[in-house]
Design a protein around this motif. Sequence first.
Motif, PDB file in Angstrom:
ATOM      1  N   ILE A 232       0.529  -0.915  -0.003  1.00  0.00           N
ATOM      2  CA  ILE A 232       0.082  -0.271  -0.542  1.00  0.00           C
ATOM      3  C   ILE A 232       1.193   1.363   0.011  1.00  0.00           C
ATOM      4  O   ILE A 232       2.189   1.198   0.327  1.00  0.00           O
ATOM      5  N   ARG A 233      -0.001   2.651  -0.221  1.00  0.00           N
ATOM      6  CA  ARG A 233       0.715   4.205  -0.351  1.00  0.00           C
ATOM      7  C   ARG A 233      -0.004   4.353   1.128  1.00  0.00           C
ATOM      8  O   ARG A 233      -1.215   4.614   0.984  1.00  0.00           O
ATOM      9  N   LEU A 234       1.005   5.145   1.412  1.00  0.00           N
ATOM     10  CA  LEU A 234      -0.048   5.763   2.834  1.00  0.00           C
ATOM     11  C   LEU A 234       0.584   7.683   2.064  1.00  0.00           C
ATOM     12  O   LEU A 234       1.494   7.667   1.840  1.00  0.00           O
ATOM     13  N   ASP A 235      -0.570   8.091   1.705  1.00  0.00           N
ATOM     14  CA  ASP A 235      -0.628   9.653   1.266  1.00  0.00           C
ATOM     15  C   ASP A 235      -0.807  10.228   3.047  1.00  0.00           C
ATOM     16  O   ASP A 235      -2.059  10.096   2.877  1.00  0.00           O
ATOM     17  N   VAL A 236      -0.108  11.356   2.231  1.00  0.00           N
ATOM     18  CA  VAL A 236       0.148  11.962   3.968  1.00  0.00           C
ATOM     19  C   VAL A 236       0.277  13.024   4.236  1.00  0.00           C
ATOM     20  O   VAL A 236       0.721  13.888   2.410  1.00  0.00           O
ATOM     21  N   ARG A 237      -0.597  14.276   4.287  1.00  0.00           N
ATOM     22  CA  ARG A 237      -0.525  15.305   4.458  1.00  0.00           C
ATOM     23  C   ARG A 237      -0.350  16.040   5.844  1.00  0.00           C
ATOM     24  O   ARG A 237      -0.383  15.687   6.503  1.00  0.00           O
ATOM     25  N   GLN A 238       1.043  16.632   5.808  1.00  0.00           N
ATOM     26  CA  GLN A 238       1.416  17.554   7.154  1.00  0.00           C
ATOM     27  C   GLN A 238       1.691  15.825   8.153  1.00  0.00           C
ATOM     28  O   GLN A 238       2.541  14.941   7.845  1.00  0.00           O
ATOM     29  N   ARG A 239       0.755  16.174   9.673  1.00  0.00           N
ATOM     30  CA  ARG A 239       1.511  14.760  10.467  1.00  0.00           C
ATOM     31  C   ARG A 239      -0.108  13.891  10.069  1.00  0.00           C
ATOM     32  O   ARG A 239      -0.269  13.038  10.750  1.00  0.00           O
ATOM     33  N   GLN A 240      -1.016  14.029   9.382  1.00  0.00           N
ATOM     34  CA  GLN A 240      -2.390  12.859   8.810  1.00  0.00           C
ATOM     35  C   GLN A 240      -2.134  12.439   7.655  1.00  0.00           C
ATOM     36  O   GLN A 240      -1.654  12.779   6.526  1.00  0.00           O
ATOM     37  N   VAL A 241      -2.173  11.106   7.758  1.00  0.00           N
ATOM     38  CA  VAL A 241      -2.551   9.632   6.621  1.00  0.00           C
ATOM     39  C   VAL A 241      -3.730  10.671   6.467  1.00  0.00           C
ATOM     40  O   VAL A 241      -4.578   9.758   6.962  1.00  0.00           O
ATOM     41  N   MET A 242      -3.522  10.947   5.323  1.00  0.00           N
ATOM     42  CA  MET A 242      -5.089  11.113   4.407  1.00  0.00           C
ATOM     43  C   MET A 242      -5.791  10.513   3.785  1.00  0.00           C
ATOM     44  O   MET A 242      -7.240   9.899   3.670  1.00  0.00           O
ATOM     45  N   ARG A 243      -5.070   9.102   2.555  1.00  0.00           N
ATOM     46  CA  ARG A 243      -5.937   8.126   2.258  1.00  0.00           C
ATOM     47  C   ARG A 243      -4.510   7.008   1.952  1.00  0.00           C
ATOM     48  O   ARG A 243      -3.321   7.267   2.023  1.00  0.00           O
ATOM     49  N   ILE A 244      -5.230   5.534   2.137  1.00  0.00           N
ATOM     50  CA  ILE A 244      -4.584   4.607   1.283  1.00  0.00           C
ATOM     51  C   ILE A 244      -4.425   4.152   0.297  1.00  0.00           C
ATOM     52  O   ILE A 244      -5.889   3.832   0.016  1.00  0.00           O
ATOM     53  N   LEU A 245      -3.932   3.386  -0.638  1.00  0.00           N
ATOM     54  CA  LEU A 245      -4.136   3.973  -1.803  1.00  0.00           C
ATOM     55  C   LEU A 245      -3.480   2.020  -2.137  1.00  0.00           C
ATOM     56  O   LEU A 245      -1.945   2.076  -1.556  1.00  0.00           O
ATOM     57  N   PRO A 246      -3.788   1.573  -2.788  1.00  0.00           N
ATOM     58  CA  PRO A 246      -2.813   0.244  -3.693  1.00  0.00           C
ATOM     59  C   PRO A 246      -0.985   0.636  -4.039  1.00  0.00           C
ATOM     60  O   PRO A 246      -1.273   1.523  -4.777  1.00  0.00           O
ATOM     61  N   ARG A 247      -0.204  -0.171  -3.305  1.00  0.00           N
ATOM     62  CA  ARG A 247       0.866  -0.014  -4.562  1.00  0.00           C
ATOM     63  C   ARG A 247       0.682  -1.737  -5.863  1.00  0.00           C
ATOM     64  O   ARG A 247       0.237  -2.620  -5.338  1.00  0.00           O
ATOM     65  N   ILE A 248       1.203  -1.774  -6.850  1.00  0.00           N
ATOM     66  CA  ILE A 248       1.383  -2.819  -7.273  1.00  0.00           C
ATOM     67  C   ILE A 248       2.114  -3.662  -7.154  1.00  0.00           C
ATOM     68  O   ILE A 248       3.313  -3.629  -7.235  1.00  0.00           O
ATOM     69  N   HIS A 249       1.610  -5.498  -6.693  1.00  0.00           N
ATOM     70  CA  HIS A 249       2.972  -6.342  -6.611  1.00  0.00           C
ATOM     71  C   HIS A 249       1.888  -7.081  -6.589  1.00  0.00           C
ATOM     72  O   HIS A 249       1.087  -8.280  -6.867  1.00  0.00           O
ATOM     73  N   ASP A 250       2.494  -8.359  -8.415  1.00  0.00           N
ATOM     74  CA  ASP A 250       1.567  -8.763  -8.668  1.00  0.00           C
ATOM     75  C   ASP A 250       1.724 -10.301  -8.370  1.00  0.00           C
ATOM     76  O   ASP A 250       1.020 -10.901  -8.318  1.00  0.00           O
ATOM     77  N   GLU A 251       2.939 -10.497  -7.562  1.00  0.00           N
ATOM     78  CA  GLU A 251       2.644 -11.482  -6.974  1.00  0.00           C
ATOM     79  C   GLU A 251       2.130 -11.153  -5.270  1.00  0.00           C
ATOM     80  O   GLU A 251       1.495 -12.953  -4.555  1.00  0.00           O
ATOM     81  N   VAL A 252       1.317 -10.547  -4.519  1.00  0.00           N
ATOM     82  CA  VAL A 252       0.937  -9.974  -3.451  1.00  0.00           C
ATOM     83  C   VAL A 252      -0.783  -9.979  -4.140  1.00  0.00           C
ATOM     84  O   VAL A 252      -1.783 -10.729  -3.830  1.00  0.00           O
ATOM     85  N   ASN A 253      -0.742  -8.831  -3.871  1.00  0.00           N
ATOM     86  CA  ASN A 253      -2.015  -8.241  -4.532  1.00  0.00           C
ATOM     87  C   ASN A 253      -2.686  -7.073  -5.557  1.00  0.00           C
ATOM     88  O   ASN A 253      -3.663  -6.730  -6.358  1.00  0.00           O
ATOM     89  N   GLU A 254      -1.782  -7.965  -6.551  1.00  0.00           N
ATOM     90  CA  GLU A 254      -1.870  -7.142  -8.264  1.00  0.00           C
ATOM     91  C   GLU A 254      -1.557  -5.493  -7.441  1.00  0.00           C
ATOM     92  O   GLU A 254      -0.752  -4.745  -7.629  1.00  0.00           O
ATOM     93  N   GLU A 255      -3.287  -4.930  -7.548  1.00  0.00           N
ATOM     94  CA  GLU A 255      -2.842  -3.422  -7.839  1.00  0.00           C
ATOM     95  C   GLU A 255      -4.473  -3.043  -7.459  1.00  0.00           C
ATOM     96  O   GLU A 255      -5.547  -2.447  -7.253  1.00  0.00           O
ATOM     97  N   TRP A 256      -5.063  -4.438  -5.926  1.00  0.00           N
ATOM     98  CA  TRP A 256      -6.678  -4.011  -5.445  1.00  0.00           C
ATOM     99  C   TRP A 256      -5.819  -4.196  -3.378  1.00  0.00           C
ATOM    100  O   TRP A 256      -4.962  -4.403  -3.566  1.00  0.00           O
ATOM    101  N   ILE A 257      -6.960  -3.522  -3.376  1.00  0.00           N
ATOM    102  CA  ILE A 257      -6.965  -3.669  -1.658  1.00  0.00           C
ATOM    103  C   ILE A 257      -8.483  -3.742  -1.265  1.00  0.00           C
ATOM    104  O   ILE A 257      -9.582  -2.720  -1.955  1.00  0.00           O
ATOM    105  N   SER A 258      -8.316  -4.712  -0.213  1.00  0.00           N
ATOM    106  CA  SER A 258     -10.263  -4.655   0.354  1.00  0.00           C
ATOM    107  C   SER A 258     -10.064  -3.311   0.911  1.00  0.00           C
ATOM    108  O   SER A 258      -9.321  -1.299   0.990  1.00  0.00           O
ATOM    109  N   ASP A 259     -11.439  -2.885   1.328  1.00  0.00           N
ATOM    110  CA  ASP A 259     -12.016  -1.973   1.904  1.00  0.00           C
ATOM    111  C   ASP A 259     -11.744  -1.416   3.238  1.00  0.00           C
ATOM    112  O   ASP A 259     -11.319  -0.694   3.745  1.00  0.00           O
ATOM    113  N   LYS A 260     -11.345  -2.682   4.123  1.00  0.00           N
ATOM    114  CA  LYS A 260     -10.817  -2.429   5.410  1.00  0.00           C
ATOM    115  C   LYS A 260      -9.426  -1.474   5.244  1.00  0.00           C
ATOM    116  O   LYS A 260      -9.700  -1.118   6.183  1.00  0.00           O
ATOM    117  N   THR A 261      -8.763  -2.134   4.025  1.00  0.00           N
ATOM    118  CA  THR A 261      -7.176  -2.205   4.172  1.00  0.00           C
ATOM    119  C   THR A 261      -7.213  -0.104   3.529  1.00  0.00           C
ATOM    120  O   THR A 261      -7.191   0.836   4.711  1.00  0.00           O
TER     121      THR A 261
END
Length: 669
Positions: A232-261
């Motif tokens: 995953i990728r944590l997108d940060v503004r100042q001192r807060q994680v604003m959103r979480i996005l998937p990173r591509i990894h074909d061996e693990v999660n391809e380019e998807w993540i769950s809503d909980k993540t």
Amino acid sequence: MPKVTVDGVEFEVPQGATVLQACELAGKEIPRFCYHERLSIAGNCRMCLVEVAPGPPKPQASCALPAADGQMIRTDTAMVKKAREGVMEFLLINHPLDCPICDQGGECDLQDQAVAYGRSGSRYEENKRSVDDKYMGPVIKTAMTRCIQCTRCIRFSTEVAGVDEIGMLYRGEDSQITTYLERTVTSELAGNLADVCPVGALLQKPQIFELRPWELRKVPAIDVMDAVGSNIRLDVRQRQVMRILPRIHDEVNEEWISDKTRHHADALVRGRLDRPWVREKGKLREVSWQDALQAFAKKLRKAGPKVAAVAGDLLDAETMYAAKALLAQAGSTLLEGRQTGLDYDTSSLSAVAFNSTIAGIEEADAVLLIGTNIRWEAPLIATRVRKVARKGGKVFAIGPQADLGMKVTWLGDDLKLLGKLPSEVTDAFAAAERPAVIVGPGALGAGALGAALELVGSLKLVRDGWNGFNVLHTAASRMAGLILGFAQKGGIADLEAASPEVVLLLGADEVAADRFKGAYKVYIGHHGDAGAKQADLVLPGATYAEKHGTYVNTEGRVQRGEKAVFPPGEAREDWAILRAVSGLVGKPLPFDSFDQLRAAMVAAHPELGRDGLIDLPWSPPRLDAKAEGPVRYPVADFYLTNAICRASPTMHRCSEELVQGVTFAEAAE
């Protein structure tokens, strides 16, 4: 392999490749909206037009055209340029052109391709059409007037998520995409719909009007919501994680993540422990770090070797190693990570790992699920098994029936079936070239590991180049904990039987409150959840986003996440707390920085210093093969499985609507 010529240069392309893929291999950028590498081909946006000879004297959609030997492909002719401009002009006819207020601004394929391939002006003077927004649940916000009918969302929900709930209604100018009867999308992967949408029609509802992409700092991390280890990728503004996005990894999660993540980010700033607390006369009182650590050190000195540590599900390997080192100085080996009472055999890591690998399970042609609701316990592995079912492979399951988003033959929920499988199963596995079994936490909790291992011989699960025996864990810390020795023969019951005087709850929020009566409980964690409520001393720690960490997923893949933000208030990284108290006890741990800690851990456990899969030679133990009785799934609510999720308003809304069935009226109602 066929040879094609792209803009005058000859290339060899794989058999079965499309013209678009051939152009990509040649380094040419081909615009597209409907085409997606992981979805079936639709060929309906027409943006990927190229000129191909031999062929008709007109542009052709490269995404749906197979590459053939001898083709001459042109991507830069005047015909291609004019055709793309025409397609873009049509796509923008009814688009509202509201980029300044659209959350997709700065990350919009339509924006980028309109600039790169569109005309400088529009000749359309008629009224634009408008489409009512649809309700798609707590995760997805719609703005359907922006929709260009690429159908990516339809194909994703059907093919990847296994939830056939989105489709297109009507024809021509009246075409519109909607969920059937405008109901909530019930998939736990719904957040990916906004990722695959190339325009601003589908957006992340929890982050609406909250951020702009150019404000954010991007930090790579590893997901800890389950044991898959999604990148995953944590997108940060100042001192807060604003959103979480998937990173591509074909061996693990391809380019998807769950809503909980994806949507637990709002909990990283809610319900946090930001100062130490000590319990006096049944009530917690705020104290200074000096007083808290002195009280901790005093209890440790008094307890001597009668100290135990329980590792939580979200813990990194470095923290567990530091805790193990602290207890070793006191002469204690009372370490456990299975908080809920699991006590399966851990003498061979290969017997409790996902040996087929997450990507490799796609190659299976017959799969038996034993005691696992794989859709909730590992959504990104469920997408892989779904591919097996879509290719015609047989999927069988032992356990209570659940909707797994694929065709499954349910055999029953009694573990006696492992001793005598129906002929339908044995015949399918006998004909299979790559048979696989997935043993879930429900089966582990019912003591069925030995019975499952017996299937290795009878179903021929282990063959040359293939190991089809898989154990599915649900805790991100589990495999690293087993490597580090956080496992007693009888599980947490052994710790309790040893009557420790001090118990370290390292982010352990699932430990039953009635365990360890009489012991002094020290909770080192990040949220005021169940662990803090039962502790005598609460020391504020850091979440996975606030520290560097090593994680090992269920297949034995070592991965590392980076620190994105600092812990709030007076909270400190977990290892630093353990190092500080060791100095007060008079036996300082042999590391003063995180780098020294990681070096010491890797020296003691070299496998944790590598990148990628750990080598786990197949050496199963001989266990009691008797198993009987009904199996139950441990995950009762997908959205509220840990302390971070339980502090998230978004996760509670998802739980209420998607699990509990609560209905929410829209404003117009």
